[in-house]
Design an enzyme around this catalytic site. Structure first.
Site: not given
Ligand code: AMP
Length: 122
Positions: A33-34, A104
């Site tokens: 996760d970023i 996810h």
């Molecule tokens: P959700 O709120 O469950 O949809 O979580 C989305 C997750 O995706 C969050 O924890 C973000 O930090 C993560 N995220 C968004 N963009 C990226 C990316 N490019 N690479 C890795 N994680 C990401």
């Protein structure tokens, strides 16, 4: 909700934007996760175009479902959090707090995670 093929995880799957990959097979891709919220914070996404858990459990094949769920276990094991324990979580929709509209599962670990969610106010 119909699937938006330009969501950020779809673009990661197509290789259009990079990710910090930790595991990949025919069913799923796992990456860091970023914005990590725990020492171990991984995301596991299916390769198919599914908006969320509801879409996946309605429309995915048995092979896709088995492959995806098994892969989540593999990724957690390989991340080394099985012994100490970990949490899996999938947000769905507005009240579930979902930001990215491609299914996810988060894997959190590496520290005591506390209660699952805050108790409701009565
Ligand atoms: P959700 O709120 O469950 O949809 O979580 C989305 C997750 O995706 C969050 O924890 C973000 O930090 C993560 N995220 C968004 N963009 C990226 C990316 N490019 N690479 C890795 N994680 C990401």
């Amino acid at each position: 909700m119909s699937y938006d093929s330009n969501n950020i995880f779809a673009r990661i799957l197509r290789g259009e934007i990079p990710c910090d990959k930790v595991f990949e097979n025919e069913h799923a891709l796992a990456f860091k996760d970023i914005a990590p919220q725990a020492p171990v914070h991984l995301l596991v996404i299916p390769k198919g175009a599914y908006v969320d858990f509801d879409d996946f459990t309605l429309n995915a094949t048995e092979a896709e479902i088995a492959g995806y769920i098994r892969t989540i276990g593999v990724v957690a094991r390989e991340a080394g959090v099985k012994e100490s324990g970990y949490r899996i979580l999938s947000n769905l929709g507005e009240e579930g707090g979902q930001e990215v509209p491609h299914l996810h599962v988060h894997i959190f670990g590496g520290k005591p995670l506390g209660r699952m969610i805050k108790p409701i106010d009565k």
